[in-house]
Design a protein around this motif. Structure first.
Motif, short mmCIF file in Angstrom:
data_model
loop_
_atom_site.label_atom_id
_atom_site.label_comp_id
_atom_site.label_asym_id
_atom_site.label_seq_id
_atom_site.Cartn_x
_atom_site.Cartn_y
_atom_site.Cartn_z
N GLU A 99 -31.96 -26.50 -18.07
CA GLU A 99 -32.47 -25.31 -18.76
C GLU A 99 -33.59 -24.66 -17.95
N GLU A 100 -34.46 -25.46 -17.36
CA GLU A 100 -35.54 -24.90 -16.55
C GLU A 100 -35.00 -24.15 -15.34
N LEU A 101 -33.96 -24.69 -14.73
CA LEU A 101 -33.34 -24.00 -13.59
C LEU A 101 -32.75 -22.67 -14.02
N ILE A 102 -32.03 -22.67 -15.14
CA ILE A 102 -31.40 -21.42 -15.60
C ILE A 102 -32.46 -20.40 -15.99
N ARG A 103 -33.54 -20.84 -16.64
CA ARG A 103 -34.60 -19.90 -17.02
C ARG A 103 -35.28 -19.31 -15.78
N ALA A 104 -35.40 -20.11 -14.74
CA ALA A 104 -36.04 -19.60 -13.52
C ALA A 104 -35.16 -18.59 -12.80
N LEU A 105 -33.82 -18.80 -12.84
CA LEU A 105 -32.91 -17.89 -12.14
C LEU A 105 -32.51 -16.68 -12.98
N ASP A 106 -32.55 -16.83 -14.31
CA ASP A 106 -32.10 -15.75 -15.19
C ASP A 106 -33.25 -14.77 -15.42
N THR A 107 -33.54 -13.99 -14.44
CA THR A 107 -34.59 -12.98 -14.52
C THR A 107 -33.99 -11.62 -14.19
N GLN A 108 -34.76 -10.61 -14.47
CA GLN A 108 -34.31 -9.26 -14.14
C GLN A 108 -34.09 -9.12 -12.63
N ILE B 174 -40.25 -0.48 -6.04
CA ILE B 174 -39.67 -1.45 -6.96
C ILE B 174 -40.11 -1.05 -8.37
N VAL B 175 -39.18 -0.59 -9.19
CA VAL B 175 -39.54 0.00 -10.48
C VAL B 175 -39.85 -1.07 -11.52
N ASN B 176 -39.26 -2.26 -11.42
CA ASN B 176 -39.51 -3.33 -12.40
C ASN B 176 -40.15 -4.52 -11.70
N ARG B 177 -41.21 -4.24 -10.95
CA ARG B 177 -41.83 -5.28 -10.12
C ARG B 177 -42.37 -6.44 -10.95
#
Length: 733
Positions: A450-459, A724-727
């Motif tokens: 879950e920690e890996l997925i939370r770290a990769l699942d970003t904008q 970068i608009v969503n920096r």
């Protein structure tokens, strides 16, 4: 030998030698005497003592003696009051610089007492550590909270950090001599003063420091010259850069043979001990220098050095000696026995311990400041049993099912990334409708997945790319011409006959004219002059809306001799500026394209007849951006601007197409503008039309010439600005 005074009430002892000395130093008499031993050195000066009092030094005395056939010169420096010191060596000698210290006794001599009720209400200083980096040095100050603090410089080589409302244990009132690391920081002193905790840093003259606030800690970072903010994790433009992140780590084995670098456990690392365990690539154990300990600069920054000369000594007694020198606790197994014959001189104690263990086929494990010594085979067997125990515990652990929603990425892609972290008993499935990962595994693995997925699942970073194409064109053309001619008549009708039978009549007129020759303005009475009329016909191109002309007619009373002159001149000057600014918004690592243009029809003749085809003239911006870890934007970009040119046409009147294109790969900081291309061209011309021979006559030759000159300049520059608009959402990790 000399005694010098330095700024701040300090002193400096200079010892000259014919080579770089090998030395050791220690403090005695409760900080009132500093002893420096120079090995393999003999004292050849007549000034064996200095009785003058200067700064913190009350006198200097030298002694020469021999030990085991080795000559040693001892320099005894008597101090008027406690002082901090730094020793530097060079090819011509040794320098001892001393500065007044606020401490009343060495850190090792101060008893440790229980904190008072008032100290418990203050912010606690837990530890002060030094870290040597590639381009900078860091002093990490661990605290139980964040107190008010201030920084200032006492001199170009001393910076001070004062902490208000902060308590410090006696074990942390010390001086760390880190000069042997060869960095920008030479020493770090921690002490109390006027109810405050002071961290005093002795550093290089060209180093500048900045304090970076962190959770539960302060970092005093020193870099050379202007402080580079990117070294402290902050991007130069003020934004947040992408950082590395450790998600999970397997626990280290409890039993490690000697020679395997293992960090201490979390319990011992978070304590407030006055020593720190470190690991190095080729050294299993490395302890920092104890307070007021000076080391040989030519050696690696290791630990205290010892001299051992033992024959058939019991190995347990040797371990006790080394444990006392290294200030650690040593526990030996029952089957560790034997005797040791060893002779070592000026060797770090940990290297001596390593040599003995290898010679006796022993190993060790470390937990905090406790070192357990046993047979290497026993430690290896314990490690294998530990591995088997962990595997059996994993088989007995209950399975859990967890739903992990994925917001920005595709659940199937995230499941593929996390598949390698699943244990043999676990599984991962994907629900495409809800974009959810169904994970089944033991609790420890589920947390890491879950920690890996939370770290990769970003904008995904979105980049707005703005291209600006600036074109400037200037033209200049000048055309100057002349027409002149006339007529002369000799005949009975004009009363000036020749008087001969032949020729009785003669007429002379200009013959350089035709039906297209403009003659308006040559006569004040008529609009057109009878052709032929010009002897020189080199006019400028003038007409309606272009240039001008001036005509002059001279004639006799009876019109037997007439002269007509027409001067014509034309000049044009123009400037054109075109600015095109296409913009496009793109996702990281995705291609984006924006196009604007027109389709131009062309007639094409073939066996099937005349066909109409269309050629596109367009303004296009194509880009593939990639946001780097430091917040910059790497791009593959292609910009082209095509337009029809109706001034240059084909035989059938079809226009040509002017092409301007730039394609490149570059890296630009967020919000900065880069010039990715530019073309500058200039065309100049000069043309002279003249009557042969007559046009070459100086001054008068202009009456037989037409002069034309032209100058055309054009410049094309392409600018590119990424943003970068969503920096904060994409990079703020």
């Amino acid at each position: 030998m000399k005694l010098l005074e330095v700024e701040g009430g300090g002193s400096e002892v200079v010892v000259r030698s014919n080579a770089e000395p090998n030395y050791s130093a220690h403090v005695s008499q409760d900080g009132r005497r500093l002893t420096v031993d120079l090995r393999d050195a003999t004292f050849g000066s007549s000034d064996a003592a200095i009785t003058d009092t200067l700064g913190v030094v009350g006198g200097v005395m030298t002694q020469a003696f021999e030990s085991d056939g080795t000559s040693t010169t001892r320099v005894l420096i008597q101090l008027m009051k406690p002082a901090s010191y730094r020793i530097t060596t060079a090819s011509d000698g040794l320098r001892v610089r001393l500065a007044p210290s606020e401490k009343t006794a060495p850190a090792s001599a101060v008893p440790v007492s229980a904190p008072s009720a008032e100290a418990k209400s203050l912010v606690q200083l837990r530890d002060v550590r030094f870290d040597r980096g590639t381009n900078q040095d860091r002093i990490l100050i661990e605290l139980s909270g964040t107190p008010a603090y201030r920084t200032f410089g006492r001199s170009p080589t001393r910076s001070v950090l004062e902490l208000d409302a902060t308590a410090v244990s006696s074990a942390l009132v010390r001086t760390l001599d880190v000069g042997a690391y060869g960095g920008l920081v030479h020493a770090v002193s921690t002490y109390r003063k006027d109810g405050k905790v002071v961290v005093d840093i002795d550093h290089d003259e060209h180093a500048t420091g900045v304090v970076v606030k962190q959770a539960g800690a302060l970092q005093f970072v020193f870099a050379k010259g202007r402080h580079d903010a990117t070294l402290t994790g902050v991007a130069e433009d003020g934004g947040v850069a992408r950082r590395t992140k450790t998600l999970s780590a397997e626990p280290s084995s409890a039993h490690v043979p000697f020679g395997s670098p293992v960090a201490p456990d979390a319990a011992s690392a978070s304590g407030s001990s006055d020593r720190e365990w470190t690991t190095e690539p080729d050294r299993a154990v490395a302890f920092p220098t104890t307070p007021m300990q000076v080391e040989d600069r030519r050696a690696r920054p290791a630990t205290r050095r010892v001299d051992l000369d033992l024959k058939d000594a019991d190995i347990h007694n040797v371990f006790r000696i080394l444990a006392d020198v290294g200030s650690v606790n040593v526990v030996a197994a029952d089957n560790v026995a034997g005797s040791v014959t060893i002779r070592m001189k000026n060797v770090p104690w940990d290297e001596a311990l390593e040599t003995i263990l290898r010679a006796k086929k022993l190993g060790m494990e470390r937990r905090g400041n406790i070192v357990r010594i046993a047979l290497a085979a026993d430690l290896a067997q314990e490690r294998e049993l530990k591995i088997k125990e962990m595997k059996s515990r994993l088989q007995l652990e209950p399975l859990e099912v967890r739903l992990i929603p994925v917001s920005y990425a595709t659940a199937a892609d995230m499941a593929a990334r996390a598949k390698e972290m699943v244990s043999p008993r676990g599984s991962l499935t994907v629900d495409p409708r809800t974009n959810v990962i169904v994970a089944q595994d033991v609790a420890g693995n589920l947390n890491r997945i879950e920690e890996l997925i939370r770290a990769l699942d970003t904008q995904t970073p979105q980049v707005l790319i703005e291209a600006r194409i600036v074109e400037a064109t200037s033209t200049f053309k000048r055309d100057v011409g002349i027409q002149w001619g006339g007529d002369v008549a000799f005949s009975p009708g004009t009363g000036n006959e020749t008087g001969t039978s032949f020729p009785s009549s003669i007429g002379l007129v200009g013959g350089a004219s035709d039906a297209n020759t403009p003659t308006a303005g040559l006569s004040p009475r008529v609009n057109q002059v009878t052709n032929p009329n010009f002897a020189v016909n080199l006019p400028a191109t003038v007409g309606t809306g272009a240039g001008g002309a001036l005509g002059l007619t001279l004639g006799s009373i009876d019109n037997t001799v007439n002269l007509a002159v027409r001067l014509s001149a034309a000049e044009s000057n123009g400037m054109l500026r075109v600015v095109s600014s296409p913009r496009v918004l793109a996702l990281d690592n995705h291609e984006a394209r924006i196009v604007q243009g027109t389709l131009i029809p062309f007639s094409q003749v073939s066996a099937q007849g005349v066909q109409t085809v269309f050629q596109e003239a367009r303004l296009q911006l194509l880009v593939i951006p990639h946001v780097t870890a430091d917040g910059s934007v790497a791009m593959h970009v292609r910009v082209n601007r095509d337009e029809p040119d109706f001034n240059q046409t084909s035989a059938r009147g079809d226009p040509t197409i002017l092409r301007r294109e730039a394609e490149t790969e570059l890296i630009v900081r967020d919000g900065h503008t880069a010039v990715i291309g530019g073309i500058y061209s200039r065309n100049t011309g000069r043309n002279v039309n003249q009557i042969p021979i007559l046009g070459d006559i100086p001054v008068l030759g202009v009456m037989f010439q037409r002069r034309t000159s032209s100058d055309a300049r054009s410049e094309l520059v392409i600018f590119l600005t990424p943003r970068i608009v969503n920096r904060a959402e994409a990079l703020g990790r």
